[in-house]
Design a protein around this motif. Structure first.
Motif, PDB file in Angstrom:
ATOM      1  N   LEU A 145       1.008  -1.269   0.028  1.00 52.10           N
ATOM      2  CA  LEU A 145      -0.047   0.043  -0.026  1.00 52.10           C
ATOM      3  C   LEU A 145       0.971   1.324   0.015  1.00 52.10           C
ATOM      4  O   LEU A 145       0.422   2.320  -0.628  1.00 52.10           O
ATOM      5  CB  LEU A 145      -0.895  -0.129   1.176  1.00 52.10           C
ATOM      6  CG  LEU A 145      -1.935  -1.223   1.423  1.00 52.10           C
ATOM      7  CD1 LEU A 145      -2.973  -1.054   2.404  1.00 52.10           C
ATOM      8  CD2 LEU A 145      -2.874  -1.077  -0.157  1.00 52.10           C
ATOM      9  N   SER A 146       1.946   1.296   0.947  1.00 50.40           N
ATOM     10  CA  SER A 146       2.844   2.226   0.868  1.00 50.40           C
ATOM     11  C   SER A 146       3.449   2.598  -0.552  1.00 50.40           C
ATOM     12  O   SER A 146       3.742   3.614  -1.246  1.00 50.40           O
ATOM     13  CB  SER A 146       4.111   2.273   1.782  1.00 50.40           C
ATOM     14  OG  SER A 146       4.844   3.258   1.953  1.00 50.40           O
ATOM     15  N   ALA A 200       1.114   4.149  -2.910  1.00 54.47           N
ATOM     16  CA  ALA A 200       0.856   5.441  -2.768  1.00 54.47           C
ATOM     17  C   ALA A 200       2.047   6.488  -3.318  1.00 54.47           C
ATOM     18  O   ALA A 200       1.899   7.434  -3.867  1.00 54.47           O
ATOM     19  CB  ALA A 200       0.814   5.903  -1.248  1.00 54.47           C
ATOM     20  N   ALA A 218       1.561   6.517  -7.358  1.00 50.73           N
ATOM     21  CA  ALA A 218       0.847   7.206  -7.550  1.00 50.73           C
ATOM     22  C   ALA A 218       1.286   8.756  -7.602  1.00 50.73           C
ATOM     23  O   ALA A 218       1.040   9.534  -8.485  1.00 50.73           O
ATOM     24  CB  ALA A 218      -0.487   7.018  -6.759  1.00 50.73           C
ATOM     25  N   THR A 219       1.854   9.168  -6.693  1.00 46.75           N
ATOM     26  CA  THR A 219       2.534  10.388  -6.454  1.00 46.75           C
ATOM     27  C   THR A 219       3.687  10.782  -7.493  1.00 46.75           C
ATOM     28  O   THR A 219       3.291  11.841  -8.290  1.00 46.75           O
ATOM     29  CB  THR A 219       3.050  10.727  -5.049  1.00 46.75           C
ATOM     30  OG1 THR A 219       2.096  10.450  -4.013  1.00 46.75           O
ATOM     31  CG2 THR A 219       3.698  12.095  -4.894  1.00 46.75           C
TER      32      THR A 219
END
Length: 70
Positions: free
Chosen positions: A42-43, A46, A49-50
């Motif tokens: 999950l990290s 993220a 995505a950034t």
């Protein structure tokens, strides 16, 4: 919630080694591994995505890397 985990002998051996290294039961080692993998995934999602938002051409580069690994 109860769940049955079916492992090959090699996977069971790896889990036994992991539990021994952590000083825990195999159950606790499996739970920790699941939580750690989920948090990392999950990290990483993220961060990806950034990066896609901030770095032009990121998606094309990712696709090229995936193709080169196949």
């Amino acid at each position: 919630m109860a769940m049955t985990l079916r492992l090959t002998p090699d996977q069971d051996h790896a889990l036994t080694l992991l539990a021994s290294a952590q000083g825990t039961s195999k159950h606790e080692a499996a739970v920790r591994a699941i939580v750690t993998a989920a948090a990392r995934t999950l990290s990483d999602a993220a961060v990806q995505a950034t990066a896609r938002e901030l770095l032009p051409g990121r998606a094309a580069l990712e696709a090229e890397i995936r193709r080169s690994r196949a």
